[in-house]
Design an enzyme around this catalytic site. Structure first.
Site, mmCIF file in Angstrom:
data_model
loop_
_atom_site.group_PDB
_atom_site.id
_atom_site.type_symbol
_atom_site.label_atom_id
_atom_site.label_comp_id
_atom_site.label_asym_id
_atom_site.label_seq_id
_atom_site.Cartn_x
_atom_site.Cartn_y
_atom_site.Cartn_z
ATOM 1 N N CYS A 55 0.864 -1.180 0.000
ATOM 2 C CA CYS A 55 0.000 0.000 0.000
ATOM 3 C C CYS A 55 0.895 1.223 0.000
ATOM 4 O O CYS A 55 2.107 1.126 0.118
ATOM 5 C CB CYS A 55 -0.871 0.038 1.240
ATOM 6 S SG CYS A 55 -1.765 -1.496 1.520
ATOM 7 N N ARG A 80 1.289 1.723 -6.029
ATOM 8 C CA ARG A 80 1.491 0.741 -4.965
ATOM 9 C C ARG A 80 0.186 0.050 -4.548
ATOM 10 O O ARG A 80 0.191 -0.856 -3.718
ATOM 11 C CB ARG A 80 2.091 1.414 -3.725
ATOM 12 C CG ARG A 80 3.466 1.977 -3.946
ATOM 13 C CD ARG A 80 3.952 2.659 -2.703
ATOM 14 N NE ARG A 80 4.162 1.742 -1.613
ATOM 15 C CZ ARG A 80 5.267 1.052 -1.399
ATOM 16 N NH1 ARG A 80 6.290 1.204 -2.209
ATOM 17 N NH2 ARG A 80 5.377 0.239 -0.377
ATOM 18 N N TRP A 87 -3.873 -1.585 -1.251
ATOM 19 C CA TRP A 87 -3.848 -2.796 -2.083
ATOM 20 C C TRP A 87 -4.248 -3.894 -1.116
ATOM 21 O O TRP A 87 -3.476 -4.287 -0.245
ATOM 22 C CB TRP A 87 -2.439 -2.995 -2.635
ATOM 23 C CG TRP A 87 -2.213 -4.301 -3.326
ATOM 24 C CD1 TRP A 87 -1.660 -5.433 -2.808
ATOM 25 C CD2 TRP A 87 -2.520 -4.609 -4.688
ATOM 26 N NE1 TRP A 87 -1.605 -6.417 -3.752
ATOM 27 C CE2 TRP A 87 -2.115 -5.954 -4.915
ATOM 28 C CE3 TRP A 87 -3.092 -3.897 -5.746
ATOM 29 C CZ2 TRP A 87 -2.275 -6.579 -6.148
ATOM 30 C CZ3 TRP A 87 -3.240 -4.527 -6.966
ATOM 31 C CH2 TRP A 87 -2.837 -5.853 -7.165
ATOM 32 N N ASN A 98 1.073 -0.121 6.198
ATOM 33 C CA ASN A 98 1.434 -0.905 5.020
ATOM 34 C C ASN A 98 2.166 -2.133 5.544
ATOM 35 O O ASN A 98 3.072 -1.999 6.362
ATOM 36 C CB ASN A 98 2.356 -0.048 4.125
ATOM 37 C CG ASN A 98 2.931 -0.831 2.962
ATOM 38 O OD1 ASN A 98 2.369 -1.848 2.555
ATOM 39 N ND2 ASN A 98 4.039 -0.364 2.436
ATOM 40 N N GLY A 99 1.764 -3.319 5.100
ATOM 41 C CA GLY A 99 2.410 -4.545 5.585
ATOM 42 C C GLY A 99 1.369 -5.529 6.074
ATOM 43 O O GLY A 99 0.181 -5.391 5.777
ATOM 44 N N GLU A 138 8.996 -20.838 -19.104
ATOM 45 C CA GLU A 138 8.783 -19.477 -18.624
ATOM 46 C C GLU A 138 9.874 -18.535 -19.158
ATOM 47 O O GLU A 138 9.589 -17.410 -19.575
ATOM 48 C CB GLU A 138 8.734 -19.471 -17.080
ATOM 49 C CG GLU A 138 8.623 -18.115 -16.423
ATOM 50 C CD GLU A 138 7.424 -17.277 -16.847
ATOM 51 O OE1 GLU A 138 6.539 -17.779 -17.553
ATOM 52 O OE2 GLU A 138 7.395 -16.087 -16.490
ATOM 53 N N LYS A 168 9.182 -15.238 -21.462
ATOM 54 C CA LYS A 168 9.672 -13.896 -21.085
ATOM 55 C C LYS A 168 10.406 -13.271 -22.263
ATOM 56 O O LYS A 168 10.195 -12.115 -22.599
ATOM 57 C CB LYS A 168 10.634 -13.954 -19.892
ATOM 58 C CG LYS A 168 10.070 -14.077 -18.512
ATOM 59 C CD LYS A 168 9.259 -12.937 -18.001
ATOM 60 C CE LYS A 168 7.843 -13.016 -18.425
ATOM 61 N NZ LYS A 168 6.910 -13.825 -17.661
ATOM 62 N N GLU A 226 8.019 -12.381 -25.302
ATOM 63 C CA GLU A 226 7.003 -11.334 -25.133
ATOM 64 C C GLU A 226 7.594 -9.930 -25.026
ATOM 65 O O GLU A 226 6.951 -8.968 -25.423
ATOM 66 C CB GLU A 226 6.042 -11.636 -23.971
ATOM 67 C CG GLU A 226 6.552 -11.376 -22.580
ATOM 68 C CD GLU A 226 5.482 -11.592 -21.492
ATOM 69 O OE1 GLU A 226 5.844 -12.105 -20.438
ATOM 70 O OE2 GLU A 226 4.313 -11.249 -21.706
ATOM 71 N N HIS A 261 13.951 -35.748 -31.576
ATOM 72 C CA HIS A 261 12.753 -36.237 -32.266
ATOM 73 C C HIS A 261 12.217 -35.207 -33.244
ATOM 74 O O HIS A 261 11.056 -35.250 -33.632
ATOM 75 C CB HIS A 261 11.700 -36.653 -31.239
ATOM 76 C CG HIS A 261 12.179 -37.757 -30.347
ATOM 77 N ND1 HIS A 261 12.310 -39.052 -30.788
ATOM 78 C CD2 HIS A 261 12.627 -37.749 -29.065
ATOM 79 C CE1 HIS A 261 12.794 -39.804 -29.808
ATOM 80 N NE2 HIS A 261 12.998 -39.025 -28.749
ATOM 81 N N LYS A 320 -2.043 -6.190 -19.597
ATOM 82 C CA LYS A 320 -1.699 -6.784 -18.300
ATOM 83 C C LYS A 320 -2.742 -7.804 -17.847
ATOM 84 O O LYS A 320 -2.405 -8.883 -17.396
ATOM 85 C CB LYS A 320 -1.538 -5.674 -17.246
ATOM 86 C CG LYS A 320 -1.069 -6.166 -15.898
ATOM 87 C CD LYS A 320 0.350 -6.739 -15.965
ATOM 88 C CE LYS A 320 0.756 -7.442 -14.682
ATOM 89 N NZ LYS A 320 1.909 -8.330 -14.886
HETATM 90 O O1 M6R Z 1 -3.395 -12.376 -14.444
HETATM 91 P P1 M6R Z 1 -3.068 -13.772 -14.884
HETATM 92 O O2 M6R Z 1 -1.992 -14.376 -14.067
HETATM 93 O O3 M6R Z 1 -4.260 -14.657 -14.956
HETATM 94 O O4 M6R Z 1 -2.515 -13.603 -16.356
HETATM 95 C C1 M6R Z 1 -2.192 -14.714 -17.125
HETATM 96 C C2 M6R Z 1 -1.364 -14.334 -18.319
HETATM 97 O O5 M6R Z 1 -2.056 -13.454 -19.148
HETATM 98 C C3 M6R Z 1 -0.027 -13.688 -17.905
HETATM 99 O O6 M6R Z 1 0.691 -14.509 -17.042
HETATM 100 C C4 M6R Z 1 0.839 -13.390 -19.144
HETATM 101 O O7 M6R Z 1 1.239 -14.582 -19.723
HETATM 102 C C5 M6R Z 1 2.050 -12.539 -18.758
HETATM 103 N N1 M6R Z 1 2.106 -11.386 -19.601
HETATM 104 C C6 M6R Z 1 3.330 -13.212 -18.926
HETATM 105 O O8 M6R Z 1 4.411 -12.406 -18.569
#
Ligand code: M6R
Length: 608
Positions: free
Chosen positions: A2, A27, A73, A99-100, A481, A485, A488, A504, A603
Site C-alpha cells: 500500500c 502501490r 492494495w 502498510n504490511g 517461462e 519472457k 514477449e 525427435h 496486463k
Molecule cells: O493475471 P493472470 O496471471 O491470470 O494472467 C495470465 C497471463 O495473461 C499472464 O501470465 C501473461 O502470460 C504474462 N504477460 C506473462 O508475462
C-alpha cells in the site's frame, strides 16, 4: 503493498496528502482514505481509485495542518469503505495507516474483543489503533512502542492521537518508510515519489526505528528507545525515475522486489521450527486432503507455467496425480472431474477471462476450487472456494516476474501442506525443504547482487532471430517461462523443449550460433542434460548454461555459464527463473523494445 503519506506543518494538509497519494497509486489502488487532526480526528475514505476520494472531498472544508493518508492494495478483507485505511479505535481518539501484514492479528483481535473493543473491518491493521487505545497513558510515543512490542509481522505505520495534535508517530519493520524534511513542515511517505514535490532531503527509516515527526523537527529512536542521529539522504532521482525507484523500467524494479515479496508470501505460513506449513486460509480438512485422489491445475501464460511446476512438486511430494491445462483448453475439452478431484486455478490478476471460465467449469462439475491469486477480492478470489494469496503487491509491467515466483512459492506451500497431512514424505525431508525455502529470498538476493555478466551475455545475443531453452524435469517447466519472457518483451522467436525430445525433430532447427539456454540444475539429471547439450553444441549452437554453484563440469560443454546458489533440487525453479528474467530484460533493452508495455499485449486479459 500500500502507499502511506503524512504531513505536519503550516499549510493545509488535505491537498498535500492527496497529491502524495497520487504519486503512490502504483502501490495499490482499490481504496483510499485520509485522516486529519483539528479539534479531533476527522476521517474520509472511499472505495476505488483515488479520484473517487477526491470527488468525495470536493467542496468540504478542513483547514487542518496535520494528517495522514493511505492508498490500499487489499490483503486482509476486500476493498470496502470499512476496510479502507485510516483505521480508528473505539472512540476515534487514535487513527492509523499501515502498510504490511500483522501476522498475529487474529489472537490480538480476540484479546482486544474480550476487553470490549469493537471492530468494524476485516483488516489486520485495525488491531493497531485499538492497541493504542489500550496502552495510551498520555504519551503517543510510548504507546506506539508498546504496540510494536506486541505485534509480529511487517509494518510501516503512522499514528495520530487526538490529544497530541503536534505530532505524527511512525514506525517501521520490513516495509519502507521515509521522512521528508521541510522548513517548519515535515512529511512521511512509503516511497520517495510522494515527497519530491516538496523536498529532496529525507531520512530513510530502518527496521525497528520509530520517528516522532512534528512541524519543527523529527526525532528518530532505535529499538531500545535510544535517540538516533540519522544521516540526511538527498534524493537525486528525477520524478519519473522515482516511481520506479530509480530503475529504468517497472519490470526491472519488480525483478528486484522478489526477495521481499517471497518473504511476504512465506510470512506466517511456516511453523517456527520449520517442521510444517501453516496454511490457515485453507479450510480443507485433513480428511478431505487425504481423500483427494486427483488435482487439476489450470491457468494462462506465466501462471500456467507456475501450474507446471505445481504438478511436478505436488506429484513428487504429495504423491497425487496432477493434470495441468491451459485454461482456454480446459474450459472446452470436457475434462473428466470425478469425486475426490480438486481444481487449482492460478492467476496474478484474478480477472483472466479464460481462467475464470475454467473455474466455473470446475464448479459446474461439482469440484472444489482453490485459487492462487495476487489480487484480493478479484473475481477469481470471490468465486473460488479457497484462496491462497500471493503477496507480490501490484505488478505493473506486462511481463510477469514477481507474481510468478510468488505463485511458485504458493505451490510449494500447498504441496508441502498436502505431503505433511498425507504422510507421503518423511518429516525430516519436509523440514529440509522448508528450511531451504526460508533461504530462497537470500538466494535470489545473491543472484541480483551481481547481474553484469547476465547483461553482458544479453548484449552478445541481442541481435539473434531465434533462441531455444532446454531442460529436463523441473528445469523444463522453467525453460518454458524463460522462453515466454524472452519472446514477449524482446520479440525474438523463442521455444522451450524438453531436452530429451530434441532429437525427435527440433534438432533440425539448430544451426551455427543459435543461442540455446540450457537449464541444468537437477543433480539426478545432470549427465543426461550434458549429453543433450553436447547434441546441440555439435550442431554449432552457442550454449548459455544455468547450473547450481559447484556443478563446474557444465563449463566443459557451455560457452557461458550462470550459476545460482545451491538449494534443495526441488526448489530450484524460484532461483533459475531470475537470471532468465534478467536475460530477457537486458536483451529487450538492447533491442530498444518497450519493455513494460510490449506490443499487442495487456496486463489483464479479461476477454476470451
Ligand atoms: O493475471 P493472470 O496471471 O491470470 O494472467 C495470465 C497471463 O495473461 C499472464 O501470465 C501473461 O502470460 C504474462 N504477460 C506473462 O508475462
Amino acid at each position: 503493498m500500500c502507499g502511506i503519506v503524512g504531513y505536519i506543518g503550516h499549510r493545509e494538509a488535505v491537498p498535500i496528502l492527496i497529491e502524495g497519494l497520487k504519486k503512490l497509486e502504483y502501490r495499490g489502488y482499490d481504496s483510499a482514505g485520509i485522516a486529519v487532526l483539528k479539534d479531533g480526528i476527522r476521517i474520509e475514505k472511499q472505495v476505488g481509485k483515488l479520484e473517487f476520494l477526491e470527488q468525495e472531498l470536493d467542496g468540504k472544508i478542513f483547514t487542518a495542518r496535520v494528517g495522514i493518508g493511505h492508498t490500499r492494495w487489499a490483503t486482509h478483507g476486500k476493498p470496502s469503505k470499512n476496510n479502507a485505511h485510516p483505521h480508528a479505535d473505539c472512540k476515534g481518539r487514535f487513527v492509523v495507516v499501515h502498510n504490511g501484514i500483522i501476522e498475529n492479528y487474529i489472537p490480538l483481535k480476540e484479546w482486544l474483543q474480550e476487553q470490549g473493543h469493537k471492530f468494524i473491518s476485516e483488516t489486520d491493521t485495525e488491531v493497531l489503533p485499538h492497541l493504542l487505545e489500550h496502552f495510551y497513558q498520555g504519551d503517543l510515543v510510548t504507546a506506539v512502542q508498546q504496540v510494536i512490542a506486541k505485534v509480529r509481522g511487517s509494518y510501516a505505520m503512522a499514528a495520530l492521537a487526538a490529544e497530541e495534535p503536534d505530532k505524527i508517530v511512525v514506525a517501521r519493520n520490513d516495509s519502507p518508510l521515509i521522512v521528508g524534511l521541510g522548513e517548519n513542515e515535515n512529511y512521511l511517505a512509503s516511497d520517495i515519489p510522494a515527497l519530491l514535490k516538496h523536498t529532496r532531503q529525507t531520512l530513510i527509516l530502518e527496521d525497528g526505528e520509530i520517528a516522532v515527526i512534528s512541524a519543527r523537527g523529527v526525532k528518530v529512536f532505535g529499538r531500545e528507545g535510544q535517540e538516533i542521529n540519522k544521516k540526511v539522504f538527498e534524493v537525486k532521482w528525477k520524478a519519473e525515475q522515482a516511481e520506479k525507484h530509480g530503475y529504468e523500467h517497472f519490470m526491472l524494479k519488480e525483478i528486484f522486489e522478489q526477495p521481499k515479496v517471497l518473504r511476504d508470501t512465506l510470512r506466517g505460513r511456516i511453523s517456527d521450527d520449520n517442521a510444517a506449513v501453516v496454511l490457515d486460509e485453507i479450510s480443507l480438512t485433513p480428511e478431505e486432503i487425504k481423500n483427494t485422489n486427483k488435482i487439476f491445475i489450470t491457468a494462462c501464460g506465466t501462471a500456467y507455467h507456475a501450474g507446471l511446476v505445481g504438478k511436478y512438486v505436488i506429484e513428487k511430494l504429495a504423491r497425487l496425480p496432477v493434470e495441468v491445462d491451459i485454461a482456454s483448453e480446459f474450459r472446452y475439452r470436457e475434462p473428466i472431474i470425478e469425486p475426490g478431484s480438486l481444481v487449482i486455478v492460478v492467476s496474478q490478476s484474478g480477472e483472466t477471462a479464460d481462467t475464470l471460465a475454467a473455474l466455473r467449469e470446475a464448479h459446474r462439475q461439482g469440484a472444489k476450487v482453490i485459487a492462487i491469486t495476487n489480487v484480493v477480492d478479484s473475481s477469481i478470489a470471490r468465486e473460488a472456494d479457497e484462496v491462497i494469496y500471493t503477496w507480490a503487491g501490484p505488478e505493473i509491467a506486462v511481463a510477469s516476474t514477481k507474481a510468478y515466483t510468488t505463485q511458485l512459492t504458493a505451490m510449494y506451500l500447498l504441496a508441502l501442506h498436502f505431503a505433511g497431512i498425507r504422510g507421503t514424505q518423511e518429516p525430516e525431508e519436509i523440514k529440509r525443504i522448508i528450511t531451504d525455502m526460508r533461504n530462497i529470498s537470500r538466494g535470489v538476493e545473491s543472484i541480483l547482487a551481481s547481474t553484469e555478466h547476465i547483461e553482458a551475455f544479453a548484449g552478445h545475443y541481442a541481435s539473434c532471430e531465434d533462441a531455444f531453452f532446454i531442460g529436463r524435469g523441473l528445469d523444463y517447466t522453467v525453460a518454458m517461462e524463460g522462453s515466454l519472457k524472452l519472446k514477449e518483451i524482446s520479440y525474438i522467436h523463442a521455444e522451450a523443449y524438453a531436452a530429451g525430445e530434441l532429437k525427435h525433430g527440433t534438432l533440425a532447427l539448430i544451426v551455427e550460433n543459435v543461442p540455446v539456454v540450457a537449464l541444468a540444475t537437477q543433480p539426478a539429471l545432470l549427465e543426461k542434460m550434458i549429453s543433450n547439450i553436447k547434441e546441440v553444441h555439435a550442431r554449432g549452437a552457442s550454449i548459455i548454461a544455468l547450473a547450481l554453484e559447484g556443478m563446474t563440469e557444465i563449463e566443459e560443454v557451455a560457452e557461458r555459464v550462470i550459476y545460482v546458489p545451491k538449494i534443495h533440487p526441488i526448489l530450484t525453479s524460484v532461483l533459475t527463473v531470475v537470471p532468465l528474467q534478467l536475460l530477457a530484460y537486458y536483451m529487450a533493452v538492447a533491442r530498444g523494445c518497450d519493455v513494460d508495455k510490449p506490443r499487442n499485449l495487456a496486463k489483464a486479459v479479461t476477454v476470451e
